[in-house]
Design a protein around this motif. Sequence first.
Motif, mmCIF file in Angstrom:
data_model
loop_
_atom_site.group_PDB
_atom_site.id
_atom_site.type_symbol
_atom_site.label_atom_id
_atom_site.label_comp_id
_atom_site.label_asym_id
_atom_site.label_seq_id
_atom_site.Cartn_x
_atom_site.Cartn_y
_atom_site.Cartn_z
ATOM 1 N N ARG A 2 0.832 -1.566 -0.228
ATOM 2 C CA ARG A 2 0.478 0.077 -0.057
ATOM 3 C C ARG A 2 0.574 1.119 -0.281
ATOM 4 N N ILE A 3 0.584 2.120 -0.806
ATOM 5 C CA ILE A 3 1.096 3.334 -1.118
ATOM 6 C C ILE A 3 0.163 4.247 -0.997
ATOM 7 N N ASP A 4 0.741 5.027 0.287
ATOM 8 C CA ASP A 4 -0.775 6.310 0.406
ATOM 9 C C ASP A 4 0.181 7.608 0.062
ATOM 10 N N ASN A 5 1.505 7.744 -0.587
ATOM 11 C CA ASN A 5 1.832 9.324 -1.425
ATOM 12 C C ASN A 5 1.525 8.586 -2.532
ATOM 13 N N GLU A 6 0.740 9.597 -3.068
ATOM 14 C CA GLU A 6 1.104 9.395 -4.229
ATOM 15 C C GLU A 6 2.432 10.033 -5.437
ATOM 16 N N HIS A 9 4.671 6.757 -5.718
ATOM 17 C CA HIS A 9 3.741 5.584 -6.167
ATOM 18 C C HIS A 9 4.614 5.744 -8.217
#
Length: 95
Positions: A2-6, A9
């Motif tokens: 899971r990558i919260d930071n666009e 990503h």
Amino acid sequence: MRIDNEREHRRLILQTLAGRTGLVTLSAGAATTTIVDGGIRCDSPVILVPATASAAAEMAGGTLHVDEGARPNGSVVITHAISPVADRMFRYFIG
């Protein structure tokens, strides 16, 4: 994963794609050229994009194709017209 930071990503996507591209020049005077790249698998799509006018003409001629019968891991054979032209250069992307 899971990558919260666009931004992170997008950076990871570009980093992955950058390692799956290359440059190949078709062999002059031969009917085939082999790309050797550790990222190529037997079922990997290989997309060719002309980088020179001669490469664009080769592609438009209809004789350029990836030989599905010669697809071991780590390499792919491109079949093309026999030509003395030495600057038929393509960028390739391994999907």
